[in-house]
Enzyme design. Structure first.
Site, PDB file in Angstrom:
ATOM      1  N   TYR A  48      12.612  -4.802  -4.343  1.00  0.00           N
ATOM      2  CA  TYR A  48      11.525  -4.927  -5.301  1.00  0.00           C
ATOM      3  C   TYR A  48      10.454  -3.833  -5.244  1.00  0.00           C
ATOM      4  O   TYR A  48      10.049  -3.312  -6.270  1.00  0.00           O
ATOM      5  CB  TYR A  48      10.866  -6.299  -5.090  1.00  0.00           C
ATOM      6  CG  TYR A  48       9.666  -6.549  -5.955  1.00  0.00           C
ATOM      7  CD1 TYR A  48       9.806  -6.911  -7.288  1.00  0.00           C
ATOM      8  CD2 TYR A  48       8.387  -6.387  -5.444  1.00  0.00           C
ATOM      9  CE1 TYR A  48       8.690  -7.124  -8.081  1.00  0.00           C
ATOM     10  CE2 TYR A  48       7.264  -6.597  -6.235  1.00  0.00           C
ATOM     11  CZ  TYR A  48       7.432  -6.960  -7.556  1.00  0.00           C
ATOM     12  OH  TYR A  48       6.342  -7.154  -8.341  1.00  0.00           O
ATOM     13  N   CYS A  71       0.837  -1.189   0.000  1.00  0.00           N
ATOM     14  CA  CYS A  71       0.000   0.000   0.000  1.00  0.00           C
ATOM     15  C   CYS A  71       0.869   1.235   0.000  1.00  0.00           C
ATOM     16  O   CYS A  71       2.040   1.180   0.392  1.00  0.00           O
ATOM     17  CB  CYS A  71      -0.874   0.050   1.250  1.00  0.00           C
ATOM     18  SG  CYS A  71      -2.073  -1.274   1.326  1.00  0.00           S
ATOM     19  N   SER A  99      11.766  -5.749 -13.834  1.00  0.00           N
ATOM     20  CA  SER A  99      12.493  -6.371 -12.731  1.00  0.00           C
ATOM     21  C   SER A  99      13.908  -6.674 -13.203  1.00  0.00           C
ATOM     22  O   SER A  99      14.129  -7.065 -14.347  1.00  0.00           O
ATOM     23  CB  SER A  99      11.791  -7.652 -12.296  1.00  0.00           C
ATOM     24  OG  SER A  99      11.843  -8.592 -13.314  1.00  0.00           O
ATOM     25  N   GLY A 124       0.154  -0.194  -5.008  1.00  0.00           N
ATOM     26  CA  GLY A 124      -1.170  -0.781  -4.866  1.00  0.00           C
ATOM     27  C   GLY A 124      -2.052  -0.360  -6.014  1.00  0.00           C
ATOM     28  O   GLY A 124      -2.125   0.828  -6.330  1.00  0.00           O
ATOM     29  N   ASN A 138      -0.213   1.068   5.872  1.00  0.00           N
ATOM     30  CA  ASN A 138       0.634   0.223   5.031  1.00  0.00           C
ATOM     31  C   ASN A 138       1.326  -0.782   5.950  1.00  0.00           C
ATOM     32  O   ASN A 138       2.038  -0.389   6.869  1.00  0.00           O
ATOM     33  CB  ASN A 138       1.666   1.112   4.329  1.00  0.00           C
ATOM     34  CG  ASN A 138       2.722   0.328   3.561  1.00  0.00           C
ATOM     35  OD1 ASN A 138       3.815   0.811   3.364  1.00  0.00           O
ATOM     36  ND2 ASN A 138       2.405  -0.869   3.135  1.00  0.00           N
ATOM     37  N   GLY A 139       1.109  -2.076   5.695  1.00  0.00           N
ATOM     38  CA  GLY A 139       1.737  -3.113   6.527  1.00  0.00           C
ATOM     39  C   GLY A 139       0.703  -4.094   7.029  1.00  0.00           C
ATOM     40  O   GLY A 139      -0.464  -4.037   6.642  1.00  0.00           O
TER      41      GLY A 139
END
Ligand code: SF4
Length: 479
Positions: A265, A25, A306, A51, A125-126
């Site tokens: 990432y 998030c 990536s 998100g 967030n978390g």
């Protein structure tokens, strides 16, 4: 230079759109700006990578709190008219990927309640690791919950103790809630930012003219031309209102546990998180990969995006030329019609297409940032074989992912992690590579400027810095 063969391949894993770790998030909050909601809209744009399921903004003119939330991406949800209706000099915005509770509008954030004639809105967030136990207790005391998110627990805890004052209520939250949270709470006239005792997720403070911004990543400060002041410290509560900015530090001290996966990432490469530039961190990973695995190859390439920066680092350090061997289709949205079984690989291929003339007959080294299930990598490698790549090697810029995350990243069962049940040679064979190697954990830590004891590395080493609730699952409040 030593050729990296099937025999001496060390370790790691691959992934693609379907088996990427899911973003979590993003939060963006403004205090003291006449266009608070519009600034928040741009801030959420900068954080969209964190998100993509839903987004929302609440705004306050000091008396009244208004909101707009919906499922979808930021530009799909807001328009000029909607933003004009979100009046006030304070605003709080959120982009969500669900890590607790289903992807439904009822779970979209900021989450807002009315209590004793006051509005409280929270953006989080978390993951709270003891939310299940706290919620059971609160329900037994008669609290009624509207959503299936862990974040709602926080609002109930605040509501319980708010008669002692908002800052006391926030301290109660820090004392009771365990796990990973960077959080911003807004009332009609006050903005409160807080970060968990371990500092798992990033949260920073910026200044814009005479106002303040609190956000997940510095790239959002850059976009609105705000000046970065500092990170919110682990266990710190910031209260911003017409009295100015007040910092309250928790007396409870715990070890730091910054999530290394934010650097590997999640965060944008143009952000600084945990005091470190993400782009340079990833490039350093590539340099250390080159030292750990000096391979003979004709070219090194990422599967964009990536692995882009680690591939650059590998190339600069080793002298192996970097090429963009596959081209990304930037116009593919989050979803497209899943074709029938016989056409299922199209889903992976639609995003990336190889440049045949570049890869045919060549020894190709692919750099990846992670491998979760390995299924997408397998499809991509099959495509490279079919167009005639002579050898295909892969290096991953972190160690094998063997343990699930309980702190807000959506790979919560070991079953979905290929490295939890296959050895590196088995993963290599599953994906169809000539060789596979993973960056060692020491080199991963060395890529940061952060001491190992201040990092969470649990998804690699299984050492969880905060006790986990084994019964916790993304949908545990829906059972
Ligand atoms: S377990 Fe992994 S993904 Fe989860 S917080 Fe720790 S380092 Fe980050």
């Amino acid at each position: 230079m030593k050729m990296f063969s099937r025999r001496d391949a060390k370790t790691l894993r691959i992934s693609g759109p379907e088996d990427r770790p899911r973003d979590e998030c993003g939060i963006f909050a403004v205090y003291g700006h006449e266009d608070a909601a519009k600034l928040t809209y741009f801030g959420l744009y900068a954080l969209q990578h964190r998100g993509q399921e839903s987004a929302g903004i609440v705004a306050s003119d000091g008396m009244r709190v208004v909101e707009h939330k919906a499922m979808g991406l930021v530009p799909e949800i807001f328009n000029e008219g909607i933003l004009d209706g979100l009046k006030g000099t304070m605003a709080l915005g959120h982009v969500r990927y669900s890590t607790t509770g289903s992807s439904l509008l009822v779970n979209a954030q900021p989450f807002r309640i009315q209590h004793s004639g006051r509005t409280l809105a929270v953006a989080h967030n978390g993951n709270l690791v003891n939310a299940r136990q706290i919620r059971i207790q609160l329900e037994e005391e008669g609290h009624i919950f509207q959503s299936t998110m862990d974040s709602e627990v926080v609002l109930h805890l605040i509501a319980k103790t708010i008669r002692k004052g908002l800052d006391q209520a926030m301290q109660e939250v820090v004392t009771r809630v365990r796990g990973a949270y960077s959080m911003v709470i807004m009332t009609e006239d006050t903005l409160i930012a807080m970060r968990d005792l371990n500092g798992f997720r990033p949260l920073c403070l910026g200044r814009l003219n005479s106002g303040y911004i609190v956000t997940s990543e510095t790239c959002a400060l850059d976009l609105v031309e705000a000046e970065y002041i500092r990170d919110v410290e682990p266990g710190e509560i910031l209260v911003i209102n017409d009295q100015g900015l007040q910092s309250i530090r928790s007396e409870k001290v715990e070890r730091r546990a910054h999530c290394i996966f934010e650097l590997i990432y999640f965060a944008r490469p143009d952000s600084n998180v945990f005091g470190q530039n993400v782009y340079l961190f990833r490039k350093k990973q590539g340099q250390l990969l080159a030292e750990e695995f000096p391979l003979e190859a004709d070219l090194v390439m990422p599967f964009p995006d990536s692995g882009n920066y680690a591939a650059l680092g590998y190339s600069h350090s080793s002298g192996v030329p970097i090429e963009m061997g596959v081209i990304r289709n930037h116009y593919v949205g989050r979803t497209f019609i899943q074709p029938s079984q016989t056409m299922r690989d199209f889903g992976v291929k639609v995003k990336l297409n190889p440049v045949k003339e570049l890869l045919k007959g060549r020894r190709v080294l692919v750099i990846e940032d992670s491998i979760i299930r390995g299924t997408t990598a397998r499809t991509r490698i099959k495509t490279l074989r079919r167009i005639g790549a002579r050898e295909i090697h892969m290096l991953v810029s972190c160690p094998p992912h063997r343990f699930p995350c309980f702190y807000g990243i959506d790979f919560s069962t070991r079953g979905e992690l290929i490295a939890a049940h296959k050895s590196v040679p088995e993963i290599r064979d599953f994906i169809g590579l000539d060789s596979l190697g993973y960056l060692g954990i020491e080199n991963l830590v060395q890529s940061t400027h952060i001491p190992r004891e201040d990092l969470c590395l649990a998804c690699f080493d299984g050492e969880y810095p905060v006790p986990i609730d084994e019964k916790f699952s993304k949908l545990c409040f829906e059972c």
